[in-house]
Design an enzyme around this catalytic site. Structure first.
Site, PDB file in Angstrom:
ATOM      1  N   HIS A   1      -2.249  10.478   4.354  1.00  0.00           N
ATOM      2  CA  HIS A   1      -2.048   9.309   5.171  1.00  0.00           C
ATOM      3  C   HIS A   1      -1.798   9.335   6.685  1.00  0.00           C
ATOM      4  CE1 HIS A   1      -0.668   8.429   0.850  1.00  0.00           C
ATOM      5  NE2 HIS A   1      -1.090   7.159   1.145  1.00  0.00           N
TER       6      HIS A   1
ATOM      7  N   ASP B   1       1.682  10.865   6.908  1.00  0.00           N
ATOM      8  CA  ASP B   1       1.970  12.159   6.084  1.00  0.00           C
ATOM      9  C   ASP B   1       1.785  13.189   7.579  1.00  0.00           C
ATOM     10  OD1 ASP B   1       1.791  10.900   3.763  1.00  0.00           O
ATOM     11  OD2 ASP B   1      -0.138  11.634   3.125  1.00  0.00           O
TER      12      ASP B   1
ATOM     13  N   GLU C   1      -8.222   1.686  -4.056  1.00  0.00           N
ATOM     14  CA  GLU C   1      -7.427   2.385  -5.181  1.00  0.00           C
ATOM     15  C   GLU C   1      -6.681   1.353  -5.924  1.00  0.00           C
ATOM     16  OE1 GLU C   1      -5.342   6.060  -4.218  1.00  0.00           O
ATOM     17  OE2 GLU C   1      -4.334   5.969  -6.085  1.00  0.00           O
TER      18      GLU C   1
ATOM     19  N   GLU D   1      -7.279   6.371  -9.925  1.00  0.00           N
ATOM     20  CA  GLU D   1      -6.281   7.348 -10.256  1.00  0.00           C
ATOM     21  C   GLU D   1      -6.070   7.457 -11.858  1.00  0.00           C
ATOM     22  OE1 GLU D   1      -2.654   7.756  -7.731  1.00  0.00           O
ATOM     23  OE2 GLU D   1      -1.765   8.176  -9.779  1.00  0.00           O
TER      24      GLU D   1
ATOM     25  N   HIS E   1      -2.673   5.475 -12.563  1.00  0.00           N
ATOM     26  CA  HIS E   1      -2.734   4.162 -12.363  1.00  0.00           C
ATOM     27  C   HIS E   1      -3.707   3.540 -13.345  1.00  0.00           C
ATOM     28  CE1 HIS E   1      -2.417   4.562  -7.804  1.00  0.00           C
ATOM     29  NE2 HIS E   1      -1.061   5.213  -8.465  1.00  0.00           N
TER      30      HIS E   1
ATOM     31  N   ASP F   1      -8.474  10.164  -7.811  1.00  0.00           N
ATOM     32  CA  ASP F   1      -7.236  10.699  -7.798  1.00  0.00           C
ATOM     33  C   ASP F   1      -6.778  11.335  -9.104  1.00  0.00           C
ATOM     34  OD1 ASP F   1      -6.877  10.153  -5.166  1.00  0.00           O
ATOM     35  OD2 ASP F   1      -5.101   9.065  -5.286  1.00  0.00           O
TER      36      ASP F   1
ATOM     37  N   ASP G   1       4.864   5.526 -12.232  1.00  0.00           N
ATOM     38  CA  ASP G   1       3.940   6.472 -11.811  1.00  0.00           C
ATOM     39  C   ASP G   1       4.273   8.017 -11.567  1.00  0.00           C
ATOM     40  OD1 ASP G   1       1.197   6.896 -11.229  1.00  0.00           O
ATOM     41  OD2 ASP G   1       1.559   6.440  -8.808  1.00  0.00           O
TER      42      ASP G   1
ATOM     43  N   ASP H   1       2.724  10.951 -11.629  1.00  0.00           N
ATOM     44  CA  ASP H   1       2.000  11.724 -10.990  1.00  0.00           C
ATOM     45  C   ASP H   1       2.010  13.328 -11.221  1.00  0.00           C
ATOM     46  OD1 ASP H   1       0.773   9.531  -9.649  1.00  0.00           O
ATOM     47  OD2 ASP H   1       2.075   9.667  -7.916  1.00  0.00           O
TER      48      ASP H   1
ATOM     49  N   ASP I   1      -3.758  13.724  -6.402  1.00  0.00           N
ATOM     50  CA  ASP I   1      -2.681  13.020  -6.064  1.00  0.00           C
ATOM     51  C   ASP I   1      -1.475  13.118  -7.080  1.00  0.00           C
ATOM     52  OD1 ASP I   1      -1.001  11.115  -4.974  1.00  0.00           O
ATOM     53  OD2 ASP I   1      -2.305   9.329  -5.455  1.00  0.00           O
TER      54      ASP I   1
HETATM   55 CO    CO Z   1       0.046   7.549  -8.798  1.00  0.00          CO
HETATM   56 CO    CO Z   2      -3.535   7.690  -5.857  1.00  0.00          CO
END
Ligand code: CO
Ligand code: CO
Ligand code: CO
Ligand code: CO
Ligand code: CO
Ligand code: CO
Ligand code: CO
Ligand code: CO
Lengths: 435, 435, 435, 435
Positions: free
Chosen positions: B102, B105, B233, B269, B272, B297, B308, B310, B340
């Site tokens: 990003h 980031d 996304e 993702e 997600h 992702d 989430d 992750d 991700d």
């Molecule tokens: Co996520």
């Molecule tokens: Co993602």
């Protein structure tokens, strides 16, 4: 009240909020004017055959508890006639303007498709007679493409084209019967149009089959001059693991893919909305925003259980905001509120059906009156208009009107937008103050 | 290994399934040929900045546990440079071909958008130098339109057009930086493009704003000659109550609505997908069926927790079937597998990042080898072809080729389709036998 | 209203249902008598520090949006004093009798546990002065054993006994401060007392550590003569994957295991109930049935989102039945309704806190009035008594009084129990008619 | 293979991992030694009557698809005998040591409880003959207290004590039959022991009724000298809204409440664990920690669907860790793995039952071999021991040994515990490397 099946009363009447009669309406006053229409014409309430006359109280762990005279051994068509008499008795007792049916609700499944077709034709005539006698109208008809074992792997999406053809038979007949009975909509619910496992499924092909089937239905509707609306009822899962008509947004994409977005709308069911992880209001708002709002299967789910409990609605607060959205958008055109709701398995008395519908109808009526207040009050609508007011100013008009990204980006560099409270709690209080 | 941040090893190497070195690959062998391509070229693995270098281990109930040198007080750009050095050290140590970022980031958010823009430009140059030095490429860039308070009510869907313009600034800059760095995709994630409450939301307007924004991005991409793919996304919720890019099918409908279905694909993702109530395989299969499959992702959620999480993937079995679908469809074009994924809040050692990525990369490699076996075996594919064989016969071709409903209905009357087992358990066993 | 932080009003007053003043109570009329007690004494409302004065509007994807004067750089104790002044201003403005706090809400976390302890002692004195000045009392105090990184792997259940000892310090100090301030309960919430993964967890040992810790707290309470009740707040998950105080039934089993069921009760939070897959009413009914009902953290969750949204309650219908249960059981003893609720991240104006509490308090008041009607009406209670009437007859008394299985089985052979409707719909209508 | 119902093979045999015979075991090698016992004795596999021989493929939206000879019209006891012959044919074909049944699985429900009792006695004798002939043993028996309409409002928890007495008849008879057949456990599943709505429910009374019933069963077990274990099978919901045997922790509290924790253990079902919001491993670990681990109903749920799908297990990775826990705790005593799993509704061929069980049994065998490796490897166990090592040092021993809160609190003030990584990712990789 001789020979009546529902003995509690022969007519549920409006008695006002102070009535203590459990079989009277306290809120449903059909002739009361609400935003320029009779309450009955705003709500367009229908009772449905499916849960109220056909379901014997089975669940995945138990046999039937609800024992109706028309569920006894005997001639299936005679039984169907008895069922229809009881159904119209309920419709009349409740004083609702509409009913809805599946082909297999009003007529039995017999040994062959041809015999079944004949029985359906006969029961369609019987329905016509009851309708003429009572003045009760048909909100929509539909075909049951999910109960018979032949549909275990789908109807239009079946791997076997012969099953697609059988589905065509049922839908052609049910659509024409709906036309003959003056139905104002025709519904398709794709309970088996989905998959149990992706392992044996060709997703692309099944979507195309479903698109093709729907196209054929739309063409036939025009051919026979059916003036009603074709509706798809979204549901995300159950009985299959995944159904293609998952939710309103998914149905919209499907209609766009097959060029049917101007021909087909959605029949939103409350419990299907929540099974899909959405609020009912979200599904209504989405359908209105996408231009495919059609009709509603009104019921409620259990927030803690992950299957379609199809309970009768009983919280008017939950329904006031969705109803206000519908009213703001002009109200129903062909649609209405269909009670796709079932009594609980322990509610074994015939009159439990009366109590359930009286409560559900009053819930709708009360929600309508609350929605009327919200619309008339206007503060919610104005708050939203104010919140987006910047979009009617120069920057907003330019951005929506064709400004390119580079120009917008350069404009952005100069900006320091002010934080503005979203006012959620104040608005929630406002709703409570108005309704 | 003087001056290294990740001290466990300076290079993770393939040592084969029998290796007991926890910082070696047992399955990821980049040059091994898999269905005609190098494993590295099939998987196209990217490490991402977001979770691995920017997240300090906060959660809604606790402060940061992960204490990196670049998170200390000091000059923000100097800190960003230190972070970037550590990031490229990790990329090189893992031997992955790609990374993703990003805008926020790699460069700090400073007092004004203009200062922030300058810092981003400087860090883009720094990234270019690292990329030239190491040969590591950019899978995609994106803009963070969710962390800054100005986006609390949305970026493109904000009620305030000034915020839309700020978002345009960020996306223009991030897209151009991605172009400059040779990125092969540009991603949009709409974490704030949704609503917290429908009470203050104009859904129709917000969808139109989002469609307009995306159209502007696509036009700008063509204007600057960016050859990469634009990706959306999907995510159903979190941080907002409801996000407009809910799932693959919803994004498809959105793209069709704004005429963008040939210009934009999805970055799916895993976590997600499951938050949306779908299996990851479902989302992949749907994107392939609808022609909008882009990139992935890769991570995993917690089946019992509703946010989430992750987590790093660690079950190759879960990924073999989705990978086989991707391979059958020809594999990635511009897309790849982006991690991700974040380490757990208690994984406070720098080398925990190494362990997490080594495990994740090996999981992908092992899944790829299983997927290769499934594709080569061919029995699954043939079973499905056989199952739908009727659709290539006369009835199937006629039905799909224009037969009308009445003719299909008449044909259906004569039919008595035979039940045929769906064979789900046998196919599940087959997968276990092959992989 | 010079020098006020909350500018909307200096006192929220009861103005009755017809008031259109958004910062007046329409239902909360503290002195109105409800079933023999003042409304204020039935509800025992508390405002809490945690969400209302300490949370800056962060979420997992965004930085703070809520900018309070006491969140600025500066001397931490001076900031804490400013925060406390604002807090008591809100308590007074709302006219509530109680507040609640965590140790780290009212005093800052400083460099060492010893310095932090000193700051907490000082702020406890400050609180005492505010309480004397205003007459506002303390419903409960608690210790924050989850925000500091030292608790990342648990407090009492930490693998490191040193962390257990630090937790003992905090709880001893917070319990004694609560005692000093005349608090009527002391709460433990085990947000980190759980696991992130079973892989690194010794479940048996952690449960024993938690049982030991709670035993020490109960012994200390008696040693210092604290007359209040010790409460555990169940929550199933978040921040950890699984928390040991999962729900009311789990806490009951835990208390029984360590012999503490007569010493400890539960503080039930609405949103934690729903996260655990239960209705709030279920958790209340279970706690009452098991004899461990204590107090309530009143808020609401989002039915579609799987994390602790802690929204303010705004639907009195949802709360009427749980309140009726509490009233039937005699009402609160030491407990009350604590607003463990937070404004939305976009509600950035100070007065949004006023709107939120006014709405929440009115929701409770309205629910209380509905509950009063249900209790006075008595039909629900009598229906239930009638339904179980057989258990007060001879067979019921024998079965419960010691009849053995063989005798019961022989009796059963002769029986053919009659089906009896559960009357769910009629009862739901009855509730709607009464409330 | 004349006269066989399952025609695919007359005996499923172990052929090793390289076998391509779909009706051979690749992993289940009964005589292979695993941690000191035969594989067959570690797994103690049972096939169950319920799903495999009684379920006709109905679901809430469709009629039966699975058409067995014993489901035809005819004498019910003759049909039951035919079903039993087919069942034992399957047990023998699979070579499993155990089976399980409900009373109504093996014998029909007839017009009166007395006739039904006689049929059950006759079928118990038939079972005894089959068991002697084949050497196949009974893992457990149980009574179906949920299918008959009389149980619609509960069995032991029914508002009508006559229904309690009927349940006593069934359980007495089923327990004694289980004893006669040498069953090693007796199971109670409380599918109707819960509520549909709290409105008509006396929770306290129903819990006491359930406690009383279970006490009577335990006393009768001792009276008749049944040496087996009494097991309760937790399930959170379905068919009712809420079931009292919600999950392992809830059952533990219930047993403690009625003083039965030394007499009764749990039969954990995988799909019930996930419906309750727990991982299967969590439920196993909890039961072991609380000392009430008994037996397992092995199946799997669908992570996206919210009802009891009871699918056959097919992922050995998911089961390796729970099995390793069971092995570390010494393995099964009276319990075993019972396949409470059903084929999909489309799996209409008799041999689909063979495929399903072969896959399920191989999944268990493969998981057992992985679990053996984890136990032998020992690194996971040692990591956990090390992590908690502080608790065997002086501070840990003092804290657990009686130190009071004040002393612990003073000790805490001097401490500054060091953060230590939880190493979740490294441990997940370790598991993947070992299994
Ligand atoms: Co996520
Ligand atoms: Co993602
Ligand atoms: Co419906
Ligand atoms: Co439904
Ligand atoms: Co709380
Ligand atoms: Co909470
Ligand atoms: Co089971
Ligand atoms: Co089950």
């Amino acid at each position: 009240m001789a020979d009546r099946y529902f003995t509690g009363t022969d007519r549920v009447r409006y008695e006002g909020p102070d009535s203590d009669n459990p079989l009277a309406y306290r809120w449903y006053d059909p002739d009361r004017m609400v935003l320029g229409k009779r309450m009955a014409d705003q709500l367009r309430i229908a009772v449905c055959y499916w849960h109220s006359f056909c379901w014997p109280g089975t669940d995945p762990f138990g046999s039937g508890t609800i024992d109706r005279p028309w569920m006894q051994p005997g001639d299936p068509v005679a039984m169907a006639e008895q069922k229809m008499a009881a159904a119209f008795e309920l419709f009349e007792t409740l004083g609702v303007p509409f009913y809805t049916f599946h082909d297999r609700d009003i007529a039995p499944e017999l040994g062959s498709l041809r015999e079944t077709q004949a029985a359906f034709a006969r029961m369609t005539e019987a329905a016509q007679a009851h309708m003429e006698r009572t003045g009760i109208k048909l909100l929509w008809g539909t075909a049951n493409l999910f109960s018979h074992p032949r549909y275990m792997a789908g109807a239009a999406t079946n791997p076997d084209p012969e099953v697609f053809a059988c589905a065509a038979t049922q839908v052609r007949d049910a659509l024409e019967a709906t036309h003959r009975l003056g139905g104002v909509n025709y519904v398709l619910w794709g309970g088996r149009e989905g998959y149990d496992t992706l392992l044996n499924t060709d997703l692309t092909r099944e979507l195309d089959q479903l698109g093709r089937f729907l196209t054929m239905v739309v063409e036939h509707k025009h051919r026979i001059g059916f003036p009603g609306m074709i509706l798809i009822e979204p549901k995300p899962m159950e009985p299959t693991k995944h159904q293609y008509d998952h939710d309103v947004a998914t149905v919209y994409g499907f209609l766009k893919r097959y060029g049917l977005e101007d021909e087909v709308r959605v029949n939103i069911e409350v419990n299907h909305a929540t099974l899909a992880g959405h609020s009912f209001e979200h599904e209504v708002a989405t359908a209105l925003a996408l231009g495919i709002f059609g009709s509603i299967d009104i019921n409620r789910g259990d927030p803690q259980n992950g299957w379609d409990t199809d309970q009768f609605p009983n919280d008017a607060n939950d329904l006031a905001l969705p109803l206000a959205r519908i009213l703001e958008a002009g109200g129903f055109t062909t649609g209405g509120f269909n009670f796709d709701a079932k009594i609980r398995r322990q509610s074994v008395e015939p009159d439990d059906l009366l109590h359930a519908h009286v409560g559900g109808i009053d819930t709708l009526a009360r929600a309508l009156l609350s929605a009327e207040k919200l619309v008339k009050d206007g503060r919610l609508r104005r708050f939203v208009e104010d919140r987006y007011a910047g979009w009617t100013g120069p920057l907003g008009r330019d951005l929506m009107g064709g400004m390119d990204l580079a120009s917008a980006a350069d404009a952005g560099l100069a900006m320091d937008p002010k934080p503005r409270s979203g006012r959620q709690e104040m608005l929630e209080n406002l709703v409570n103050r108005v309704v």
